[in-house]
Design an enzyme around this catalytic site. Sequence first.
Site, PDB file in Angstrom:
ATOM      1  N   LYS A 220     -30.759 -16.059  39.880  1.00  0.00           N
ATOM      2  CA  LYS A 220     -30.075 -16.219  38.600  1.00  0.00           C
ATOM      3  C   LYS A 220     -28.794 -17.036  38.771  1.00  0.00           C
ATOM      4  O   LYS A 220     -28.080 -16.853  39.758  1.00  0.00           O
ATOM      5  CB  LYS A 220     -29.758 -14.805  38.094  1.00  0.00           C
ATOM      6  CG  LYS A 220     -28.863 -14.698  36.903  1.00  0.00           C
ATOM      7  CD  LYS A 220     -28.588 -13.236  36.571  1.00  0.00           C
ATOM      8  CE  LYS A 220     -27.217 -12.812  37.056  1.00  0.00           C
ATOM      9  NZ  LYS A 220     -26.231 -12.531  36.037  1.00  0.00           N
TER      10      LYS A 220
ATOM     11  N   LYS B 278     -21.807 -16.621  37.808  1.00  0.00           N
ATOM     12  CA  LYS B 278     -20.451 -17.162  37.883  1.00  0.00           C
ATOM     13  C   LYS B 278     -19.722 -16.729  39.139  1.00  0.00           C
ATOM     14  O   LYS B 278     -18.742 -17.352  39.521  1.00  0.00           O
ATOM     15  CB  LYS B 278     -19.659 -16.795  36.627  1.00  0.00           C
ATOM     16  CG  LYS B 278     -19.414 -15.314  36.401  1.00  0.00           C
ATOM     17  CD  LYS B 278     -18.423 -15.126  35.278  1.00  0.00           C
ATOM     18  CE  LYS B 278     -18.983 -14.351  34.116  1.00  0.00           C
ATOM     19  NZ  LYS B 278     -19.222 -12.912  34.369  1.00  0.00           N
TER      20      LYS B 278
ATOM     21  N   LYS C 169     -25.757  -6.575  44.280  1.00  0.00           N
ATOM     22  CA  LYS C 169     -24.335  -6.795  44.546  1.00  0.00           C
ATOM     23  C   LYS C 169     -23.818  -6.043  45.762  1.00  0.00           C
ATOM     24  O   LYS C 169     -22.776  -6.391  46.309  1.00  0.00           O
ATOM     25  CB  LYS C 169     -23.493  -6.448  43.311  1.00  0.00           C
ATOM     26  CG  LYS C 169     -23.673  -7.445  42.182  1.00  0.00           C
ATOM     27  CD  LYS C 169     -22.542  -7.387  41.186  1.00  0.00           C
ATOM     28  CE  LYS C 169     -22.700  -8.507  40.173  1.00  0.00           C
ATOM     29  NZ  LYS C 169     -21.612  -8.572  39.221  1.00  0.00           N
TER      30      LYS C 169
HETATM   31  P1  ATP Z   1     -21.391 -11.998  37.804  1.00  0.00           P
HETATM   32  O1  ATP Z   1     -21.933 -13.139  38.585  1.00  0.00           O
HETATM   33  O2  ATP Z   1     -19.940 -11.782  37.977  1.00  0.00           O
HETATM   34  O3  ATP Z   1     -22.215 -10.754  37.946  1.00  0.00           O
HETATM   35  P2  ATP Z   1     -22.684 -13.071  35.492  1.00  0.00           P
HETATM   36  O4  ATP Z   1     -22.538 -14.552  35.472  1.00  0.00           O
HETATM   37  O5  ATP Z   1     -23.987 -12.490  35.871  1.00  0.00           O
HETATM   38  O6  ATP Z   1     -21.511 -12.420  36.324  1.00  0.00           O
HETATM   39  P3  ATP Z   1     -22.021 -11.289  33.330  1.00  0.00           P
HETATM   40  O7  ATP Z   1     -20.630 -11.157  32.895  1.00  0.00           O
HETATM   41  O8  ATP Z   1     -22.577 -10.191  34.176  1.00  0.00           O
HETATM   42  O9  ATP Z   1     -22.265 -12.661  34.055  1.00  0.00           O
HETATM   43  O10 ATP Z   1     -22.964 -11.497  32.091  1.00  0.00           O
HETATM   44  C1  ATP Z   1     -22.569 -11.802  30.778  1.00  0.00           C
HETATM   45  C2  ATP Z   1     -23.787 -12.038  29.937  1.00  0.00           C
HETATM   46  O11 ATP Z   1     -24.416 -13.253  30.338  1.00  0.00           O
HETATM   47  C3  ATP Z   1     -24.858 -10.956  30.070  1.00  0.00           C
HETATM   48  O12 ATP Z   1     -25.440 -10.727  28.802  1.00  0.00           O
HETATM   49  C4  ATP Z   1     -25.854 -11.546  31.000  1.00  0.00           C
HETATM   50  O13 ATP Z   1     -27.152 -11.043  30.811  1.00  0.00           O
HETATM   51  C5  ATP Z   1     -25.780 -13.013  30.631  1.00  0.00           C
HETATM   52  N1  ATP Z   1     -26.150 -13.854  31.762  1.00  0.00           N
HETATM   53  C6  ATP Z   1     -25.503 -13.929  32.940  1.00  0.00           C
HETATM   54  N2  ATP Z   1     -26.084 -14.812  33.757  1.00  0.00           N
HETATM   55  C7  ATP Z   1     -27.146 -15.317  33.055  1.00  0.00           C
HETATM   56  C8  ATP Z   1     -28.156 -16.274  33.377  1.00  0.00           C
HETATM   57  N3  ATP Z   1     -28.173 -16.877  34.532  1.00  0.00           N
HETATM   58  N4  ATP Z   1     -29.077 -16.561  32.430  1.00  0.00           N
HETATM   59  C9  ATP Z   1     -29.052 -15.950  31.221  1.00  0.00           C
HETATM   60  N5  ATP Z   1     -28.129 -15.026  30.864  1.00  0.00           N
HETATM   61  C10 ATP Z   1     -27.191 -14.705  31.771  1.00  0.00           C
END
Ligand code: ATP
Length: 331
Positions: A194, A197, A113
């Site tokens: 990955k 969002k 990040k």
């Molecule tokens: P950001 O992009 O803002 O970092 P994010 O989409 O990675 O956000 P988080 O809020 O950090 O989402 O994650 C919430 C939950 O969803 C965590 O348990 C994380 O491990 C899971 N998660 C996020 N992205 C994935 C993915 N691509 N596949 C599986 N699990 C995910």
Amino acid sequence: MTKQRVLSGIQPSGKLTLGNYIGAMKNFVALQHEHDCFFMVVDLHAITVQQEPAALREQSEAVATLYVAAGLDPAQASIFMQSHVPAHAELGWLMTTMTYIGELERMTQFKDKSEGKEAVGAGLFVYPSLMAADILLYNTNLVPVGDDQKQHLELTRDLAGRFNHRYGDTFVIPEPFIPKVGARIMSLDDGTKKMSKSSPNAGSFITLLDAPEDIRKKISRAKTDLGREVIFDVQNKPEVSNLMTIFAQCSGQTLEQVQSAYEGQGYGTFKKDLAEVVVQALEPMQSKYADIKASGEITRILRDGAERASAVAEVTLRNVKEAMGFLPRCL
Ligand code: ATP
Ligand code: LTN
């Protein structure tokens, strides 16, 4: 047998994606009946990256509403906003003082990040100490998360052990709870990244509230590897393997079943069917979301959740402060 304590959180840093659902929320829903569950919207974490206030408000309410729309029952699980329970910020500071800079420097989420950014907030750096506080406040046994959070969980375990060693047995050492399939859903435009969002390319993720026509468009444009066979092979066919994982998770089939159903068929048919499987999986959640939003009941759910969460968190915080040698405040 006493129930195990389960806790997890999702950041309101954008619209929730299929990755969040498959990697984390699906397990929240599955765990709620057998365990004593706390699920929060981690707004204090979201601000480690700059958020526009109106967007933060809207997204925070959307994440809480989606928890319920996805099947969390507020009578079974406590659903709350992290910022409504001040003990998080307070224990967060105490845990920051227990954390070594070297440990934080090793966190891959921080490296990803902050990469290429000129001004990186200190909050992004100390974020894992706050996450440790979130978990340790509730004497948590199990933390359902996606694969990317494994490293943060390891640090949480190390910090809990360090605290217990230094100040006496105070914290429960938590375990990660990571799904066998779907722990890392990949981006639709790059099978090595990955699904996230907060990605600037909206075509790289499917949100839980995307309209059916957007889902169809995004899946038809999703990157596929060279070749034409629908075969699960993460090394050589990362993009197709990712789409197969999404198919399996949204349809309730195994990867083997998906593979044999599409044997000898091209990507075109597979992608068309996948879009329908995803649309159908999200439809009940989307209509429930609209109902809950219209009812306005989320305010009450969050108030009750914060009350139940505070009752647990305040006891832990008091014990921690006493163990560390803070003078008690006598009223
Ligand atoms: P950001 O992009 O803002 O970092 P994010 O989409 O990675 O956000 P988080 O809020 O950090 O989402 O994650 C919430 C939950 O969803 C965590 O348990 C994380 O491990 C899971 N998660 C996020 N992205 C994935 C993915 N691509 N596949 C599986 N699990 C995910
Ligand atoms: N770091 C997590 C979000 C998060 C969390 C938590 C998850 C913050 N506090 C406590 C589980 C338990 C993330 O980025 N997905």
